[in-house]
Motif scaffolding. Structure first.
Motif, PDB file in Angstrom:
ATOM      1  N   ILE A 272       0.845  -1.186   0.000  1.00  0.00           N
ATOM      2  CA  ILE A 272       0.000   0.000   0.000  1.00  0.00           C
ATOM      3  C   ILE A 272       0.878   1.232   0.000  1.00  0.00           C
ATOM      4  CG2 ILE A 272      -1.813   1.260   1.213  1.00  0.00           C
ATOM      5  CD1 ILE A 272      -2.548  -1.370   2.532  1.00  0.00           C
ATOM      6  N   THR A 273       0.641   2.143  -0.923  1.00  0.00           N
ATOM      7  CA  THR A 273       1.371   3.401  -0.959  1.00  0.00           C
ATOM      8  C   THR A 273       0.375   4.534  -0.980  1.00  0.00           C
ATOM      9  OG1 THR A 273       1.464   3.405  -3.375  1.00  0.00           O
ATOM     10  CG2 THR A 273       3.305   2.365  -2.200  1.00  0.00           C
ATOM     11  N   ALA A 274       0.748   5.668  -0.431  1.00  0.00           N
ATOM     12  CA  ALA A 274      -0.148   6.817  -0.379  1.00  0.00           C
ATOM     13  C   ALA A 274       0.436   7.953  -1.187  1.00  0.00           C
ATOM     14  CB  ALA A 274      -0.364   7.263   1.069  1.00  0.00           C
TER      15      ALA A 274
ATOM     16  N   HIS B  27      -4.497   6.006  -2.570  1.00  0.00           N
ATOM     17  CA  HIS B  27      -3.654   4.872  -2.228  1.00  0.00           C
ATOM     18  C   HIS B  27      -3.677   3.899  -3.390  1.00  0.00           C
ATOM     19  CE1 HIS B  27      -4.305   6.341   1.946  1.00  0.00           C
ATOM     20  NE2 HIS B  27      -5.528   6.540   1.484  1.00  0.00           N
ATOM     21  N   SER B  28      -2.623   3.131  -3.554  1.00  0.00           N
ATOM     22  CA  SER B  28      -2.592   2.140  -4.626  1.00  0.00           C
ATOM     23  C   SER B  28      -2.351   0.758  -4.050  1.00  0.00           C
ATOM     24  CB  SER B  28      -1.500   2.477  -5.656  1.00  0.00           C
ATOM     25  OG  SER B  28      -0.223   2.450  -5.051  1.00  0.00           O
ATOM     26  N   VAL B  29      -3.016  -0.220  -4.653  1.00  0.00           N
ATOM     27  CA  VAL B  29      -2.912  -1.615  -4.261  1.00  0.00           C
ATOM     28  C   VAL B  29      -2.650  -2.425  -5.532  1.00  0.00           C
ATOM     29  CG1 VAL B  29      -4.131  -3.579  -3.237  1.00  0.00           C
ATOM     30  CG2 VAL B  29      -4.520  -1.279  -2.347  1.00  0.00           C
TER      31      VAL B  29
ATOM     32  N   GLY C 192      -4.465  -7.040   0.267  1.00  0.00           N
ATOM     33  CA  GLY C 192      -3.914  -5.689   0.298  1.00  0.00           C
ATOM     34  C   GLY C 192      -4.993  -4.629   0.294  1.00  0.00           C
ATOM     35  N   LEU C 193      -6.072  -4.883  -0.445  1.00  0.00           N
ATOM     36  CA  LEU C 193      -7.175  -3.923  -0.486  1.00  0.00           C
ATOM     37  C   LEU C 193      -7.832  -3.793   0.882  1.00  0.00           C
ATOM     38  CD1 LEU C 193      -8.954  -2.087  -2.282  1.00  0.00           C
ATOM     39  CD2 LEU C 193     -10.411  -4.076  -2.707  1.00  0.00           C
TER      40      LEU C 193
ATOM     41  N   SER D  67      -6.443  -4.460   3.720  1.00  0.00           N
ATOM     42  CA  SER D  67      -5.470  -3.810   4.610  1.00  0.00           C
ATOM     43  C   SER D  67      -5.547  -2.294   4.453  1.00  0.00           C
ATOM     44  CB  SER D  67      -4.054  -4.305   4.299  1.00  0.00           C
ATOM     45  OG  SER D  67      -3.914  -5.675   4.598  1.00  0.00           O
ATOM     46  N   CYS D  68      -5.710  -1.853   3.213  1.00  0.00           N
ATOM     47  CA  CYS D  68      -5.872  -0.416   2.959  1.00  0.00           C
ATOM     48  C   CYS D  68      -7.137   0.107   3.636  1.00  0.00           C
ATOM     49  CB  CYS D  68      -5.920  -0.169   1.454  1.00  0.00           C
ATOM     50  SG  CYS D  68      -6.147   1.552   0.976  1.00  0.00           S
TER      51      CYS D  68
END
Length: 207
Positions: free
Chosen positions: A3-5, A47-49, A56-57, A59-60
């Motif tokens: 996950i990145t923001a 955010h990107s998954v 991962g989604l 978790s976001c």
């Protein structure tokens, strides 16, 4: 953690408590872009998954809910919107299984677009527009968009049948017209390749 923001966030005029976290999903094969507007925040976050990464989604989503809880001391539900497309129905069914998620699938062509000038098509603009469209729809604005019915696995499996039949009919028309054109070039008229007596009629034609 996948996950990145995005540190650059867009302004939005919603300083009040939304009662839920509004989320839009922009889905591609490689990346799922998550745009969110949370209670207590005046900005949308991005955010990107990795595409297809359900863990991962979620978790976001958990991170978004915990951040909102720290601001408002409440664990908020999520209202999610995504366009009907390649991942639409199966992902929609997965999301709908969670009691704290309200999932919606929108027909992209139904979303009202500004007519005075064209806007650049980017994931950011699309994500923000989807959230604004979702909020308008939740407020009861009938012309905001048209939501698509979430199909069952059986209904989803039947969808390709209609498309395949349409393709086969178009192919048949092409071949029928080609045969009639070849015969017409030889002076043979009024021959219908799809009639039941086509073989008999073909034998009766001059060599």
């Amino acid at each position: 953690m996948p996950i990145t923001a995005d540190q650059t966030q867009a302004q939005t005029a919603t300083p009040f408590d939304l009662g839920a976290i509004f989320v839009s999903l922009e889905l591609s094969k490689s990346t799922w872009l998550v745009t969110a507007l949370s209670p207590g925040s005046e900005k949308m976050s991005r955010h990107s998954v990795t595409g297809g990464d359900i863990a991962g989604l979620f978790s976001c989503f958990a991170v978004l809910r915990q951040k909102a809880k720290r601001r408002k001391n409440r664990l908020y539900p999520m209202v999610i919107i995504q366009e009907a497309g390649l991942d639409g129905f199966w992902l929609g069914r997965v999301l709908s299984e969670e009691a704290w998620i309200e999932s919606h699938i929108v027909e992209a062509a139904s979303i009202a677009m500004p007519r005075r000038h064209r806007r650049a098509k980017t994931d950011r603009i699309d994500g923000e527009m989807l959230i604004r469209t979702l909020m308008a729809w939740k407020r009861g604005e009938p012309r905001a968009c048209s939501m698509v019915k979430l199909l069952t696995p059986e209904e989803d499996d039947n969808r390709p049948i209609g498309r395949e039949r349409k393709t086969l009919v178009a192919e048949r028309v092409f071949h029928v017209n080609r045969i009639k054109g070849l015969l017409f070039a030889q002076g043979i008229r009024e021959y219908e390749p799809v009639n039941r007596d086509r073989r008999q009629r073909l034998d009766e034609l001059p060599p």
